[in-house]
Scaffold this motif. Structure first.
Motif, PDB file in Angstrom:
ATOM      1  N   VAL A   1       0.833  -1.205   0.000  1.00  0.00           N
ATOM      2  CA  VAL A   1       0.000   0.000   0.000  1.00  0.00           C
ATOM      3  C   VAL A   1       0.866   1.252   0.000  1.00  0.00           C
ATOM      4  CG1 VAL A   1      -1.880  -1.134   1.257  1.00  0.00           C
ATOM      5  CG2 VAL A   1      -0.141   0.128   2.513  1.00  0.00           C
ATOM      6  N   ASP A   2       0.259   2.386  -0.432  1.00  0.00           N
ATOM      7  CA  ASP A   2       0.918   3.671  -0.254  1.00  0.00           C
ATOM      8  C   ASP A   2       1.051   3.907   1.240  1.00  0.00           C
ATOM      9  OD1 ASP A   2       1.095   4.247  -2.961  1.00  0.00           O
ATOM     10  OD2 ASP A   2      -0.787   5.391  -2.997  1.00  0.00           O
ATOM     11  N   ASN A   3       2.186   4.394   1.665  1.00  0.00           N
ATOM     12  CA  ASN A   3       2.433   4.688   3.068  1.00  0.00           C
ATOM     13  C   ASN A   3       1.846   6.059   3.376  1.00  0.00           C
ATOM     14  OD1 ASN A   3       3.353   4.735   5.656  1.00  0.00           O
ATOM     15  ND2 ASN A   3       5.513   4.944   5.147  1.00  0.00           N
ATOM     16  N   GLU A   4       0.561   6.067   3.714  1.00  0.00           N
ATOM     17  CA  GLU A   4      -0.123   7.327   3.979  1.00  0.00           C
ATOM     18  C   GLU A   4      -1.008   7.185   5.210  1.00  0.00           C
ATOM     19  OE1 GLU A   4      -4.042   7.002   1.150  1.00  0.00           O
ATOM     20  OE2 GLU A   4      -2.206   7.672   0.186  1.00  0.00           O
TER      21      GLU A   4
ATOM     22  N   GLU B   1     -14.843 -18.881  -0.592  1.00  0.00           N
ATOM     23  CA  GLU B   1     -15.719 -17.848  -1.143  1.00  0.00           C
ATOM     24  C   GLU B   1     -15.485 -16.503  -0.442  1.00  0.00           C
ATOM     25  OE1 GLU B   1     -20.422 -16.920  -0.899  1.00  0.00           O
ATOM     26  OE2 GLU B   1     -19.887 -18.918  -1.662  1.00  0.00           O
ATOM     27  N   THR B   2     -15.422 -16.530   0.879  1.00  0.00           N
ATOM     28  CA  THR B   2     -15.190 -15.306   1.644  1.00  0.00           C
ATOM     29  C   THR B   2     -13.804 -14.741   1.328  1.00  0.00           C
ATOM     30  OG1 THR B   2     -16.654 -16.063   3.397  1.00  0.00           O
ATOM     31  CG2 THR B   2     -15.102 -14.318   3.966  1.00  0.00           C
ATOM     32  N   MET B   3     -12.827 -15.634   1.158  1.00  0.00           N
ATOM     33  CA  MET B   3     -11.466 -15.179   0.844  1.00  0.00           C
ATOM     34  C   MET B   3     -11.443 -14.441  -0.481  1.00  0.00           C
ATOM     35  SD  MET B   3      -8.746 -15.411   2.599  1.00  0.00           S
ATOM     36  CE  MET B   3      -8.094 -13.836   2.168  1.00  0.00           C
ATOM     37  N   GLU B   4     -12.180 -14.929  -1.465  1.00  0.00           N
ATOM     38  CA  GLU B   4     -12.277 -14.234  -2.759  1.00  0.00           C
ATOM     39  C   GLU B   4     -12.825 -12.825  -2.565  1.00  0.00           C
ATOM     40  OE1 GLU B   4     -14.321 -16.265  -5.947  1.00  0.00           O
ATOM     41  OE2 GLU B   4     -13.413 -18.181  -5.351  1.00  0.00           O
ATOM     42  N   GLN B   5     -13.854 -12.700  -1.715  1.00  0.00           N
ATOM     43  CA  GLN B   5     -14.446 -11.381  -1.446  1.00  0.00           C
ATOM     44  C   GLN B   5     -13.436 -10.457  -0.765  1.00  0.00           C
ATOM     45  OE1 GLN B   5     -17.828 -12.355   0.963  1.00  0.00           O
ATOM     46  NE2 GLN B   5     -19.135 -12.852  -0.796  1.00  0.00           N
ATOM     47  N   ILE B   6     -12.719 -10.985   0.225  1.00  0.00           N
ATOM     48  CA  ILE B   6     -11.729 -10.179   0.936  1.00  0.00           C
ATOM     49  C   ILE B   6     -10.677  -9.671  -0.038  1.00  0.00           C
ATOM     50  CG2 ILE B   6      -9.820 -10.273   2.606  1.00  0.00           C
ATOM     51  CD1 ILE B   6     -11.567 -12.228   4.274  1.00  0.00           C
ATOM     52  N   LEU B   7     -10.148 -10.565  -0.864  1.00  0.00           N
ATOM     53  CA  LEU B   7      -9.103 -10.179  -1.823  1.00  0.00           C
ATOM     54  C   LEU B   7      -9.617  -9.131  -2.799  1.00  0.00           C
ATOM     55  CD1 LEU B   7      -7.577 -13.708  -2.509  1.00  0.00           C
ATOM     56  CD2 LEU B   7      -6.555 -11.862  -1.154  1.00  0.00           C
ATOM     57  N   ALA B   8     -10.826  -9.307  -3.319  1.00  0.00           N
ATOM     58  CA  ALA B   8     -11.393  -8.353  -4.272  1.00  0.00           C
ATOM     59  C   ALA B   8     -11.613  -6.989  -3.615  1.00  0.00           C
ATOM     60  CB  ALA B   8     -12.706  -8.889  -4.834  1.00  0.00           C
ATOM     61  N   GLN B   9     -12.119  -6.996  -2.380  1.00  0.00           N
ATOM     62  CA  GLN B   9     -12.389  -5.731  -1.698  1.00  0.00           C
ATOM     63  C   GLN B   9     -11.100  -4.996  -1.351  1.00  0.00           C
ATOM     64  OE1 GLN B   9     -14.898  -7.270   1.376  1.00  0.00           O
ATOM     65  NE2 GLN B   9     -16.685  -7.349   0.047  1.00  0.00           N
ATOM     66  N   LEU B  10     -10.080  -5.731  -0.923  1.00  0.00           N
ATOM     67  CA  LEU B  10      -8.790  -5.097  -0.647  1.00  0.00           C
ATOM     68  C   LEU B  10      -8.192  -4.512  -1.923  1.00  0.00           C
ATOM     69  CD1 LEU B  10      -7.087  -7.642   1.786  1.00  0.00           C
ATOM     70  CD2 LEU B  10      -7.724  -5.279   2.316  1.00  0.00           C
ATOM     71  N   ASP B  11      -8.279  -5.259  -3.009  1.00  0.00           N
ATOM     72  CA  ASP B  11      -7.700  -4.840  -4.287  1.00  0.00           C
ATOM     73  C   ASP B  11      -8.360  -3.577  -4.826  1.00  0.00           C
ATOM     74  OD1 ASP B  11      -5.606  -5.465  -6.027  1.00  0.00           O
ATOM     75  OD2 ASP B  11      -7.004  -6.333  -7.499  1.00  0.00           O
ATOM     76  N   ARG B  12      -9.623  -3.334  -4.449  1.00  0.00           N
ATOM     77  CA  ARG B  12     -10.344  -2.152  -4.926  1.00  0.00           C
ATOM     78  C   ARG B  12      -9.966  -0.866  -4.190  1.00  0.00           C
ATOM     79  NH1 ARG B  12     -14.849  -5.690  -5.943  1.00  0.00           N
ATOM     80  NH2 ARG B  12     -15.662  -5.413  -3.843  1.00  0.00           N
TER      81      ARG B  12
ATOM     82  N   HIS C   1      -1.533  -1.282  -3.798  1.00  0.00           N
ATOM     83  CA  HIS C   1      -0.800  -1.609  -5.024  1.00  0.00           C
ATOM     84  C   HIS C   1      -1.039  -3.055  -5.428  1.00  0.00           C
ATOM     85  CE1 HIS C   1       1.789   2.028  -5.113  1.00  0.00           C
ATOM     86  NE2 HIS C   1       1.558   1.990  -3.805  1.00  0.00           N
ATOM     87  N   SER C   2      -0.991  -3.963  -4.447  1.00  0.00           N
ATOM     88  CA  SER C   2      -1.186  -5.388  -4.745  1.00  0.00           C
ATOM     89  C   SER C   2      -1.628  -6.112  -3.491  1.00  0.00           C
ATOM     90  CB  SER C   2       0.109  -6.010  -5.277  1.00  0.00           C
ATOM     91  OG  SER C   2       1.098  -6.034  -4.261  1.00  0.00           O
ATOM     92  N   VAL C   3      -2.330  -7.225  -3.723  1.00  0.00           N
ATOM     93  CA  VAL C   3      -2.767  -8.110  -2.648  1.00  0.00           C
ATOM     94  C   VAL C   3      -2.376  -9.518  -3.060  1.00  0.00           C
ATOM     95  CG1 VAL C   3      -4.719  -8.970  -1.296  1.00  0.00           C
ATOM     96  CG2 VAL C   3      -4.756  -6.629  -2.173  1.00  0.00           C
ATOM     97  N   THR C   4      -1.614 -10.196  -2.206  1.00  0.00           N
ATOM     98  CA  THR C   4      -1.184 -11.561  -2.505  1.00  0.00           C
ATOM     99  C   THR C   4      -1.602 -12.471  -1.361  1.00  0.00           C
ATOM    100  OG1 THR C   4       0.743 -10.682  -3.670  1.00  0.00           O
ATOM    101  CG2 THR C   4       0.795 -13.014  -3.072  1.00  0.00           C
TER     102      THR C   4
ATOM    103  N   LYS D   1      12.029 -16.984  -5.962  1.00  0.00           N
ATOM    104  CA  LYS D   1      12.400 -15.680  -6.536  1.00  0.00           C
ATOM    105  C   LYS D   1      11.245 -14.707  -6.702  1.00  0.00           C
ATOM    106  CE  LYS D   1      11.889 -17.387 -11.157  1.00  0.00           C
ATOM    107  NZ  LYS D   1      12.190 -17.389 -12.500  1.00  0.00           N
ATOM    108  N   ASN D   2      10.013 -15.156  -6.527  1.00  0.00           N
ATOM    109  CA  ASN D   2       8.861 -14.281  -6.738  1.00  0.00           C
ATOM    110  C   ASN D   2       8.599 -13.391  -5.525  1.00  0.00           C
ATOM    111  OD1 ASN D   2       8.446 -15.459  -9.242  1.00  0.00           O
ATOM    112  ND2 ASN D   2       7.115 -17.039  -8.374  1.00  0.00           N
ATOM    113  N   ALA D   3       8.162 -12.169  -5.807  1.00  0.00           N
ATOM    114  CA  ALA D   3       7.817 -11.217  -4.747  1.00  0.00           C
ATOM    115  C   ALA D   3       6.305 -11.122  -4.642  1.00  0.00           C
ATOM    116  CB  ALA D   3       8.406  -9.844  -5.053  1.00  0.00           C
ATOM    117  N   ALA D   4       5.833 -10.738  -3.474  1.00  0.00           N
ATOM    118  CA  ALA D   4       4.395 -10.578  -3.257  1.00  0.00           C
ATOM    119  C   ALA D   4       3.888  -9.354  -4.002  1.00  0.00           C
ATOM    120  CB  ALA D   4       4.101 -10.424  -1.770  1.00  0.00           C
TER     121      ALA D   4
END
Length: 171
Positions: free
Chosen positions: A17-20, A64-75, A80-83, A168-171
């Motif tokens: 996230v932006d550090n704000e 199902e709930t996890m999908e909702q959480i990820l989508a809501q965080l991403d919005r 910047h990203s949710v992993t 080697k992958n980053a979140a």
């Protein structure tokens, strides 16, 4: 008639996230407003210019709930990203705890012996107490705390989970 109920499983999320000011409150509010529980939460800025923070959240939810959480965080705009590190695969999780133990005689000796077994460091010592620093997985820390209850546990402070994907992958 059978009602299909999906069981909740534990998920570790890395949210960049932006550090704000206010972003942590917005994310916590998102969880609270929808009745999702946060089991662990850690935050730290992760860039040299202090512009981006990484929030690590541990929660339990059905798929199902996890999908909702990820989508809501991403919005959320400053996200910047949710992993979902759990869904991504193998990852490393660690936690730090400070554990204060008081005791004399055999209890004091046993506390030091157990600390050695669990590779806990003495970070403060008096003639009547120790403060140990122990790091590792949640189970290791839980077990160390349980054992210290038997020899004079006074107080515990825990950082919460920090996690990172393996490889080697980053979140």
């Amino acid at each position: 008639m059978h009602i299909k109920t999906e069981t909740a499983s534990r998920h570790t999320l890395a949210v960049m996230v932006d550090n704000e000011p206010g972003i942590l409150a917005r994310i916590a509010g998102l969880f609270t407003a929808r009745g999702y529980n946060i089991e662990s939460l850690t935050v730290s800025d992760v860039t040299a210019d202090h512009a981006v923070s990484r929030i690590t959240i541990v929660t339990s939810a059905s798929a199902e709930t996890m999908e909702q959480i990820l989508a809501q965080l991403d919005r959320l705009i400053p996200v910047h990203s949710v992993t979902d590190l759990t869904a991504l695969g193998p990852h490393v999780e660690r936690e730090l705890a400070l554990v204060k133990v008081a005791g004399t005689g055999d209890h004091r000796i046993e506390a030091l012996r157990l600390a050695d077994v669990y590779r806990a460091r003495v970070v403060d010592a008096t003639t009547t107490s120790f403060v140990f620093e122990v790091t590792g997985g949640r189970e290791k820390i839980d077990t160390f705390i349980t054992l210290m209850r038997e020899v004079g546990l006074i107080e515990v402070a825990r950082t919460g989970i920090v996690a990172m994907a393996r490889g080697k992958n980053a979140a």
